[in-house]
Design an enzyme around this catalytic site. Structure first.
Site, PDB file in Angstrom:
ATOM      1  N   TYR A 351       0.843  -1.208   0.000  1.00  0.00           N
ATOM      2  CA  TYR A 351       0.000   0.000   0.000  1.00  0.00           C
ATOM      3  C   TYR A 351       0.875   1.254   0.000  1.00  0.00           C
ATOM      4  O   TYR A 351       0.707   2.169  -0.810  1.00  0.00           O
ATOM      5  CB  TYR A 351      -0.873  -0.079   1.256  1.00  0.00           C
ATOM      6  CG  TYR A 351      -1.695   1.121   1.626  1.00  0.00           C
ATOM      7  CD1 TYR A 351      -3.026   1.243   1.215  1.00  0.00           C
ATOM      8  CD2 TYR A 351      -1.181   2.123   2.451  1.00  0.00           C
ATOM      9  CE1 TYR A 351      -3.803   2.334   1.606  1.00  0.00           C
ATOM     10  CE2 TYR A 351      -1.943   3.209   2.839  1.00  0.00           C
ATOM     11  CZ  TYR A 351      -3.254   3.320   2.411  1.00  0.00           C
ATOM     12  OH  TYR A 351      -4.015   4.401   2.802  1.00  0.00           O
ATOM     13  N   THR A 386     -12.255   5.653   9.812  1.00  0.00           N
ATOM     14  CA  THR A 386     -13.162   5.304   8.718  1.00  0.00           C
ATOM     15  C   THR A 386     -13.375   3.786   8.699  1.00  0.00           C
ATOM     16  O   THR A 386     -12.580   3.039   9.293  1.00  0.00           O
ATOM     17  CB  THR A 386     -12.545   5.726   7.358  1.00  0.00           C
ATOM     18  OG1 THR A 386     -11.318   5.001   7.190  1.00  0.00           O
ATOM     19  CG2 THR A 386     -12.271   7.215   7.298  1.00  0.00           C
TER      20      THR A 386
END
Ligand SMILES: NC(=O)c1ccc[n+]([C@@H]2O[C@H](COP(=O)([O-])OP(=O)(O)OC[C@H]3O[C@@H](n4cnc5c(N)ncnc54)[C@H](OP(=O)(O)O)[C@@H]3O)[C@@H](O)[C@H]2O)c1
Length: 470
Positions: A351, A386
């Site tokens: 990532y 989130t």
């Protein structure tokens, strides 16, 4: 009763002034006593719309509940405020003049007992506050702010690394907002494309931009969720110019189809927000044979943005916003490792490498698209609470829970980059909390010019193919 009356003139069309003033969520941007405001009623601002505005007192704070009692666009708005301390009526009248718009702001306060008995002693302090607030409104409406530069405190924090990392938490957001300028830029009708709008930062950005009247295309991959999101945002904002497009952005064929659909519409795109992302805990290839982190986080925004370049060129100051991550600070650009191998796969590293590469792409596009009038910036949200973070980093989420930002706080810089006039003057930067930040915390992650060029050549090799790794 204490009666305050101030008159200002601003070089701005009357309708723009009216829309900004009537939305009392903007009050903390110009009223020096207000620090938090929310709209309590769904739909566009109209008679009956209610706002909660929290204001500082010499000791503590007070919540004012405002109700719009007259809304005669674009010339007059009246709001009634209620609190345990006083009742007030704000009457704001606007008229067009040769210099722009004249605004007469009158506020009538009726204090409740026992304060009412000493009302006279409050008069001069209230007058000073009223003058400061209306001057703040003038400055907000003039909207003539310089693009921000990195402050010396921030540069030092980043050099020391740990203090810089502390800015990723909600404390960083609170520190940042003390220095922000108001943003009264009118973005009504501007076409903005947001990927990954179904949750987290993308949803919050869509919500805020919807409230400001942008014409939104929200890219999501689940039709049912997409319908719900559009319904919710239309109801909350009263903005009908919101629609969705379905695309699984890890699949280049779907990225291409999405781009073709937007190109066929042939409408300039003012803002493209490349936000969709995920951190995978398992190595997996897409049906097109690409490692999924690389496909979603790097190739997808690269391909979509390049395809939409002609529509960005046709906007007046097109903007591209790439959502990267502070995780990239751990990684040096390594073109040979952008597609992670299944051996010892580490999702966080894969990532971070792709986010690092997207940062470099941001800088390269900023340089080569300057002549086209397109600004290209990256932002990272710090650490925000989130669904994506909760799912992919449960341990981190548990440990850091109390200091994580809200999704809105994480999305704030996306919204600012999309809307603020001065944000359009900057290109090729990385932002956190509306401030440009260094792209390297550690000198060991700095890439060579040659590696940057290799990256662009490597990505270009995917131009005509989406199934074969070059
Ligand atoms: N939150 C943070 O602290 C943080 C920190 C650094 C960077 N970021 C970055 O911020 C961006 C938003 O993340 P978030 O935290 O808001 O996470 P989130 O709540 O999981 O949102 C991610 C969004 O991306 C969409 N998405 C994922 N895979 C997709 C695919 N294959 N095709 C289309 N859409 C896809 C998701 O759609 P579905 O609902 O369909 O899954 C969702 O709308 C990401 O780029 C992330 O890397 C976040």
């Amino acid at each position: 009763m204490i009666c305050l009356k101030e008159t200002i003139t601003v070089a701005r069309p009357i309708a723009e002034c009216f829309d900004y003033i009537a939305d009392f969520r903007n009050a903390p941007e110009w009223d020096s006593t207000a620090f938090k405001a929310t709209k309590l009623t769904d739909g566009p601002v109209a008679v009956g719309t209610r706002f909660s505005v929290r204001c500082r007192l010499p000791l503590g704070s007070v919540e004012l509940l405002y109700t719009v009692i007259a809304h005669e666009a674009p010339t007059r708005i009246v709001l009634r405020a209620e609190s345990w301390l006083f009742e007030a009526t704000d009457t704001i009248e606007l008229q067009t003049t040769p210099d722009g718009t004249q605004i007469v702001y009158q506020a009538d306060f009726n204090y409740r007992q026992p304060i009412a008995a000493v009302e006279g002693a409050l008069q001069s302090g209230m007058e000073r506050m009223g003058t400061a607030s209306v001057q703040g409104l003038k400055e907000a409406l003039e909207n003539a702010f310089e693009a921000p530069e990195v402050s010396s405190g921030t540069a030092l924090a980043d050099r020391l690394v740990w203090p810089g990392l502390a800015h990723f938490t909600r404390l960083g957001y609170r520190r940042g907002r003390r220095r922000w300028n108001p943003d009264s830029t009118t973005i009504t009708g501007q076409r903005m494309v947001i990927t990954g709008a179904s949750s987290g930062l993308g949803y919050e950005a869509a919500r805020a931009l919807a409230e400001r009247g942008a014409d939104l295309v929200l890219v999501m991959r689940n039709e049912e969720r997409a319908q719900t999101v559009v319904r919710e945002l239309q109801a909350e904002s009263g903005n009908e110019q919101i629609r969705y497009e379905i695309a699984d952005l890890a699949l280049m064929a779907q990225v291409d189809d999405l781009a073709q659909r937007l190109l066929r519409e042939d409408r300039p795109i003012d803002v493209l927000i490349n936000n969709a992302g995920a951190l995978y805990d398992e190595w997996q290839q897409t049906d097109e044979g690409l490692e999924q982190t690389f496909a979603l986080l790097l190739l997808s925004p690269w391909r979509l943005t390049r395809a939409l370049h002609p529509l960005l060129c046709r906007a007046n100051n097109g903007r591209v916003i790439n959502v990267v991550s502070g995780g990239m600070y751990t990684q040096k650009l390594n073109v040979d490792r952008l597609q992670a191998s299944p051996d010892n796969f580490d999702g966080a590293t894969a990532y971070a490498r792709c986010k690092r590469a997207l940062m470099v792409v941001t800088e390269e596009w900023a340089a080569s698209w300057r002549e086209d009038g397109i600004s290209v910036n990256a932002m990272h949200p710090g650490w925000a609470d989130t669904p994506g973070v909760e799912k992919s980093l449960p341990g981190f989420h548990r440990l850091m829970g109390p200091v994580l930002r809200s999704p809105y706080e994480g999305a704030d810089t996306i919204i600012w980059l999309a809307a603020a006039a001065e944000a359009g003057d900057v290109s090729g930067e990385l932002f956190l909390d509306r401030e440009p930040r260094t792209t390297h915390l550690l000198s060991r992650t700095e890439e060579s010019l040659e590696e940057r060029q290799r990256l662009m050549v490597f990505l270009n090799s995917f131009e005509h193919t989406h199934s074969v790794a070059a």
